[in-house]
Design a protein around this motif. Structure first.
Motif, PDB file in Angstrom:
ATOM      1  N   VAL A  13      -3.528   9.389   3.117  1.00 45.12           N
ATOM      2  CA  VAL A  13      -4.066   9.195   1.773  1.00 45.12           C
ATOM      3  C   VAL A  13      -5.215  10.167   1.528  1.00 45.12           C
ATOM      4  O   VAL A  13      -5.329  10.744   0.442  1.00 45.12           O
ATOM      5  CB  VAL A  13      -4.522   7.729   1.585  1.00 45.12           C
ATOM      6  CG1 VAL A  13      -5.305   7.585   0.282  1.00 45.12           C
ATOM      7  CG2 VAL A  13      -3.318   6.800   1.561  1.00 45.12           C
ATOM      8  N   GLU A  14      -6.053  10.349   2.537  1.00 42.06           N
ATOM      9  CA  GLU A  14      -7.161  11.286   2.392  1.00 42.06           C
ATOM     10  C   GLU A  14      -6.658  12.698   2.091  1.00 42.06           C
ATOM     11  O   GLU A  14      -7.255  13.432   1.296  1.00 42.06           O
ATOM     12  CB  GLU A  14      -8.003  11.303   3.667  1.00 42.06           C
ATOM     13  CG  GLU A  14      -8.809  10.038   3.888  1.00 42.06           C
ATOM     14  CD  GLU A  14      -9.583  10.071   5.194  1.00 42.06           C
ATOM     15  OE1 GLU A  14      -9.494  11.087   5.902  1.00 42.06           O
ATOM     16  OE2 GLU A  14     -10.271   9.087   5.506  1.00 42.06           O
ATOM     17  N   SER A  15      -5.560  13.075   2.698  1.00 40.56           N
ATOM     18  CA  SER A  15      -5.020  14.421   2.483  1.00 40.56           C
ATOM     19  C   SER A  15      -4.458  14.608   1.081  1.00 40.56           C
ATOM     20  O   SER A  15      -4.268  15.734   0.620  1.00 40.56           O
ATOM     21  CB  SER A  15      -3.923  14.714   3.509  1.00 40.56           C
ATOM     22  OG  SER A  15      -2.750  13.958   3.230  1.00 40.56           O
ATOM     23  N   ALA A  69      -4.542   0.729   9.645  1.00 42.67           N
ATOM     24  CA  ALA A  69      -3.437   1.696   9.677  1.00 42.67           C
ATOM     25  C   ALA A  69      -4.008   3.111   9.637  1.00 42.67           C
ATOM     26  O   ALA A  69      -3.997   3.782   8.600  1.00 42.67           O
ATOM     27  CB  ALA A  69      -2.495   1.460   8.506  1.00 42.67           C
ATOM     28  N   VAL A  70      -4.492   3.569  10.779  1.00 39.58           N
ATOM     29  CA  VAL A  70      -5.211   4.848  10.858  1.00 39.58           C
ATOM     30  C   VAL A  70      -4.395   6.030  10.350  1.00 39.58           C
ATOM     31  O   VAL A  70      -4.902   6.848   9.566  1.00 39.58           O
ATOM     32  CB  VAL A  70      -5.699   5.088  12.301  1.00 39.58           C
ATOM     33  CG1 VAL A  70      -6.378   6.451  12.433  1.00 39.58           C
ATOM     34  CG2 VAL A  70      -6.648   3.977  12.725  1.00 39.58           C
ATOM     35  N   PRO A  71      -3.125   6.205  10.751  1.00 42.00           N
ATOM     36  CA  PRO A  71      -2.368   7.364  10.265  1.00 42.00           C
ATOM     37  C   PRO A  71      -2.211   7.365   8.750  1.00 42.00           C
ATOM     38  O   PRO A  71      -2.257   8.431   8.118  1.00 42.00           O
ATOM     39  CB  PRO A  71      -1.008   7.223  10.962  1.00 42.00           C
ATOM     40  CG  PRO A  71      -1.266   6.356  12.144  1.00 42.00           C
ATOM     41  CD  PRO A  71      -2.334   5.413  11.712  1.00 42.00           C
ATOM     42  N   ASP A  72      -2.035   6.195   8.161  1.00 39.90           N
ATOM     43  CA  ASP A  72      -1.857   6.121   6.709  1.00 39.90           C
ATOM     44  C   ASP A  72      -3.157   6.410   5.968  1.00 39.90           C
ATOM     45  O   ASP A  72      -3.144   6.998   4.886  1.00 39.90           O
ATOM     46  CB  ASP A  72      -1.313   4.751   6.324  1.00 39.90           C
ATOM     47  CG  ASP A  72       0.108   4.540   6.802  1.00 39.90           C
ATOM     48  OD1 ASP A  72       1.029   5.077   6.173  1.00 39.90           O
ATOM     49  OD2 ASP A  72       0.291   3.865   7.827  1.00 39.90           O
ATOM     50  N   VAL A  73      -4.280   6.007   6.547  1.00 39.69           N
ATOM     51  CA  VAL A  73      -5.573   6.344   5.947  1.00 39.69           C
ATOM     52  C   VAL A  73      -5.733   7.861   5.884  1.00 39.69           C
ATOM     53  O   VAL A  73      -6.135   8.425   4.854  1.00 39.69           O
ATOM     54  CB  VAL A  73      -6.732   5.716   6.746  1.00 39.69           C
ATOM     55  CG1 VAL A  73      -8.070   6.269   6.267  1.00 39.69           C
ATOM     56  CG2 VAL A  73      -6.721   4.196   6.604  1.00 39.69           C
ATOM     57  N   ALA A  80       0.832  -1.209   0.000  1.00 37.13           N
ATOM     58  CA  ALA A  80       0.000   0.000   0.000  1.00 37.13           C
ATOM     59  C   ALA A  80       0.867   1.261   0.000  1.00 37.13           C
ATOM     60  O   ALA A  80       0.554   2.245  -0.685  1.00 37.13           O
ATOM     61  CB  ALA A  80      -0.918  -0.012   1.221  1.00 37.13           C
ATOM     62  N   ARG A  81       1.957   1.241   0.766  1.00 33.70           N
ATOM     63  CA  ARG A  81       2.858   2.405   0.775  1.00 33.70           C
ATOM     64  C   ARG A  81       3.451   2.642  -0.615  1.00 33.70           C
ATOM     65  O   ARG A  81       3.643   3.789  -1.033  1.00 33.70           O
ATOM     66  CB  ARG A  81       3.972   2.201   1.804  1.00 33.70           C
ATOM     67  CG  ARG A  81       3.526   2.547   3.221  1.00 33.70           C
ATOM     68  CD  ARG A  81       4.427   2.000   4.299  1.00 33.70           C
ATOM     69  NE  ARG A  81       5.841   2.092   4.034  1.00 33.70           N
ATOM     70  CZ  ARG A  81       6.618   3.152   4.301  1.00 33.70           C
ATOM     71  NH1 ARG A  81       6.069   4.227   4.828  1.00 33.70           N
ATOM     72  NH2 ARG A  81       7.907   3.125   4.059  1.00 33.70           N
ATOM     73  N   PHE A 122      -4.198   5.998  -5.055  1.00 30.17           N
ATOM     74  CA  PHE A 122      -4.490   6.458  -3.692  1.00 30.17           C
ATOM     75  C   PHE A 122      -5.689   5.711  -3.111  1.00 30.17           C
ATOM     76  O   PHE A 122      -5.703   5.332  -1.936  1.00 30.17           O
ATOM     77  CB  PHE A 122      -4.764   7.964  -3.681  1.00 30.17           C
ATOM     78  CG  PHE A 122      -3.583   8.809  -4.079  1.00 30.17           C
ATOM     79  CD1 PHE A 122      -2.289   8.408  -3.790  1.00 30.17           C
ATOM     80  CD2 PHE A 122      -3.764  10.022  -4.738  1.00 30.17           C
ATOM     81  CE1 PHE A 122      -1.191   9.189  -4.153  1.00 30.17           C
ATOM     82  CE2 PHE A 122      -2.683  10.806  -5.107  1.00 30.17           C
ATOM     83  CZ  PHE A 122      -1.393  10.387  -4.830  1.00 30.17           C
ATOM     84  N   ASP A 123      -6.695   5.502  -3.963  1.00 27.84           N
ATOM     85  CA  ASP A 123      -7.886   4.787  -3.485  1.00 27.84           C
ATOM     86  C   ASP A 123      -7.536   3.351  -3.093  1.00 27.84           C
ATOM     87  O   ASP A 123      -7.972   2.851  -2.051  1.00 27.84           O
ATOM     88  CB  ASP A 123      -8.955   4.782  -4.580  1.00 27.84           C
ATOM     89  CG  ASP A 123     -10.187   3.984  -4.169  1.00 27.84           C
ATOM     90  OD1 ASP A 123     -10.915   4.438  -3.273  1.00 27.84           O
ATOM     91  OD2 ASP A 123     -10.402   2.888  -4.734  1.00 27.84           O
ATOM     92  N   ALA A 124      -6.736   2.679  -3.929  1.00 29.55           N
ATOM     93  CA  ALA A 124      -6.334   1.302  -3.626  1.00 29.55           C
ATOM     94  C   ALA A 124      -5.514   1.242  -2.347  1.00 29.55           C
ATOM     95  O   ALA A 124      -5.705   0.357  -1.502  1.00 29.55           O
ATOM     96  CB  ALA A 124      -5.534   0.724  -4.796  1.00 29.55           C
ATOM     97  N   ALA A 125      -4.609   2.204  -2.190  1.00 32.44           N
ATOM     98  CA  ALA A 125      -3.785   2.243  -0.972  1.00 32.44           C
ATOM     99  C   ALA A 125      -4.648   2.483   0.252  1.00 32.44           C
ATOM    100  O   ALA A 125      -4.487   1.823   1.292  1.00 32.44           O
ATOM    101  CB  ALA A 125      -2.725   3.332  -1.094  1.00 32.44           C
ATOM    102  N   GLY A 126      -5.587   3.425   0.136  1.00 31.62           N
ATOM    103  CA  GLY A 126      -6.463   3.724   1.267  1.00 31.62           C
ATOM    104  C   GLY A 126      -7.304   2.532   1.682  1.00 31.62           C
ATOM    105  O   GLY A 126      -7.526   2.301   2.878  1.00 31.62           O
TER     106      GLY A 126
END
Length: 541
Positions: free
Chosen positions: A469-471, A462-466, A427-428, A450-454
């Motif tokens: 991606v949103e940002s 992985a809350v911080p990574d979500v 995902a990263r 970005f959508d696939a990673a999110g």
């Protein structure tokens, strides 16, 4: 009624370790008929296999003295060997060395060739491995030859494992791994005793970790799990073995299970400085909390790992980076890299250093770190390390303004992580690929990445990574991700969680998590309120 001693022997033969200990201990309590040394050895082994560390030391010492009184000095030396190994694994080198010296004196006085001479090479080899692998290799070969000569499967397997570790230390990884595989064949086929099997499982999995051989680590960890499951009374994962299992579970995305394992290890052993693996256990606990976004719990776990002599890096530096403290993160990772010489440990630190330096806009320093990581990956030729080095190189290329070159490297790294089945790093990579696509003017492809990673980050928790991606996706509705917008639309059409899961190829648990996030972001508390929001904001168009 069958005597307790005989019931204990039968239980030991059946590998019912708890019953064996209970019956033999009851027989031992009957002072009118003391246990013979052979039964004391079974009692000591049962204590060890059921996690009674203090009792097994006392019992092996009693057996040693009983055998000396009978003039059986070579058998006494074998018990002294087990005391030496057990105390060494508990991090007590002084007491361990004392018992080794006693055993050596007895064997030397015997002036006869015996398996014990080979066994006493094992702790000497262990002490020599790190500083002088060439000497360790010769000692391990002698131990293996002794085991083969006396047809002692335990000693031969010990020697092969030590040969493998020494060869890896000399940089002869392929030959070293072949020795480890040969030792594991003996272990998994039941040729070696349970006392030896557990130790060798740990040693081989640790070496796989050091060589970044994820496939073998996974294979032998699975074998270790099956071995333990077949012996319910066995304390399942001693020390480092449990930690390695948690590391592998984390890599493969089973974070909840990995968290259970690390918490179980920490609860079982507390903060005992006599358990060297505990520092690693708390570090792994910190890693899981950091990935899930629980900064306070991660901070405390890293602090505990430091108290137990485990360097809390690179995790603690990455935690500081996630908190926006880029300067502190860069200083911490730089110090750790400067102090580390061992290649595999240095590689792990360099991968994190590249990420931290790029966040701080120090592209030149990030290039130097990435180049060193690529060089180490070329030397060790381990798939996991190759994937990490390409990821770092691609990230630096992107920062240097070469998105097309970066994209080639990043897609190669993504394929490698896919083959290794490491979802978080996959995902990263998709985030970095999305940024490269954006730099090349392909916004549609960037949003899809970005959508696939999110989606993967949300599945993992992985809350911080979500949030990151949103940002990266402008124009979202009240901070909703593309996936969350899809869920809102389906909720508004009256779909149940099960129906939404089937339509979006998600689990019901993931759909429930998405709904929880949606309620929080939209400040709504029911499906009907979310439906109303969807109509009011034209999300069904």
């Amino acid at each position: 009624m069958q005597p307790e001693r005989d019931r204990g022997r039968d239980a030991y033969a059946r590998k019912a370790w708890a019953d064996a200990y209970a019956h033999l201990a009851a027989a031992d309590a009957d002072r009118e008929e003391p246990l013979e040394p052979a039964d004391l050895e079974l009692l000591a082994a049962s204590a060890y296999l059921t996690g009674r560390d203090v009792e097994c030391v006392e019992l092996w010492a009693r057996t040693y003295n009983a055998l000396l009184e009978r003039g059986e000095s070579i058998r006494a030396a074998r018990n002294a060997f087990w005391l030496c190994i057990h105390l060494m694994l508990r991090g007590q080198p002084g007491r361990s060395g004392g018992w080794l010296a006693r055993a050596q004196r007895l064997v030397d006085a015997g002036e006869t060739d015996c398996p014990e001479r080979g066994y006493l090479l094992v702790p000497v080899t262990l002490v020599t491995l790190d500083d002088d692998p060439a000497t360790a290799l010769e000692l391990a070969r002698d131990a293996t030859a002794c085991g083969d000569r006396f047809e002692d499967a335990d000693l031969s397997a010990f020697g092969l494992t030590l040969q493998g570790q020494a060869l890896v230390g000399l940089g002869q990884v392929a030959e070293g791994v072949a020795r480890l595989d040969e030792a594991m064949v003996a272990v998994t086929s039941g040729e070696v005793s349970e006392l030896v099997a557990g130790i060798l499982f740990c040693a081989v999995i640790e070496t796989c970790r050091l060589t970044f051989d994820l496939r073998r680590a996974r294979e032998w960890t699975s074998a270790l799990t099956s071995w333990c499951d077949a012996q319910p009374d066995l304390v399942p994962y001693r020390g480092q073995c449990l930690v390695h299992r948690a590391e592998i579970l984390t890599l493969h995305g089973a974070w909840a299970e990995a968290l259970d394992e690390t918490q179980r290890a920490c609860a079982a052993y507390g903060q005992s400085s006599e358990q060297p693996a505990m520092g690693a256990a708390y570090y792994q606990l910190g890693e899981l909390h950091r990935l899930r976004g629980d900064d306070a719990a991660a901070e405390e776990a890293y602090r505990q790992s430091s108290r137990l002599s485990r360097l809390p890096q690179p995790g603690h530096a990455l935690l500081r980076l996630a908190q926006g403290k880029t300067g502190a993160a860069a200083a911490a990772i730089r110090r750790a890299v400067d102090e580390t010489r061992e290649r595999s440990q240095r590689a792990e630190l360099l991968a994190a250093q590249v990420e931290i330096l790029l966040a701080g806009k120090d592209v030149r320093a990030a290039r130097a770190a990435a180049d060193e990581l690529v060089a180490i990956a070329g030397e060790l030729d381990a798939p996991l390390l190759v994937a990490a080095s390409r990821q770092a190189d691609g990230a630096v290329r992107l920062a240097e303004g070469s998105p097309q070159v970066a994209l080639v490297l990043l897609r190669s790294a993504w394929n490698a992580w896919q083959e290794l089945e490491v979802p978080y790093e996959t995902a990263r990579l998709r985030v970095l690929i999305g940024l490269a696509c954006r730099a090349l003017g392909d916004e549609d492809s960037a949003r899809m990445e970005f959508d696939a990673a999110g989606w993967i980050f949300a599945e993992l928790g992985a809350v911080p990574d979500v949030a990151r991606v949103e940002s990266l996706v402008p124009g979202t509705v009240r901070g909703l991700t593309a996936r969350e917008v899809e869920v809102v639309r389906l909720v508004a059409t009256g779909r149940t969680n099960r129906e939404i899961a089937a339509e979006l190829y998600l689990s019901e648990k993931t759909v429930a998590r998405h709904l929880s996030n949606i309620f929080a972001k939209l400040d709504r508390s029911s499906r009907s309120a979310v439906t109303a929001y969807a109509y009011e904001n034209g999300l069904l168009a």
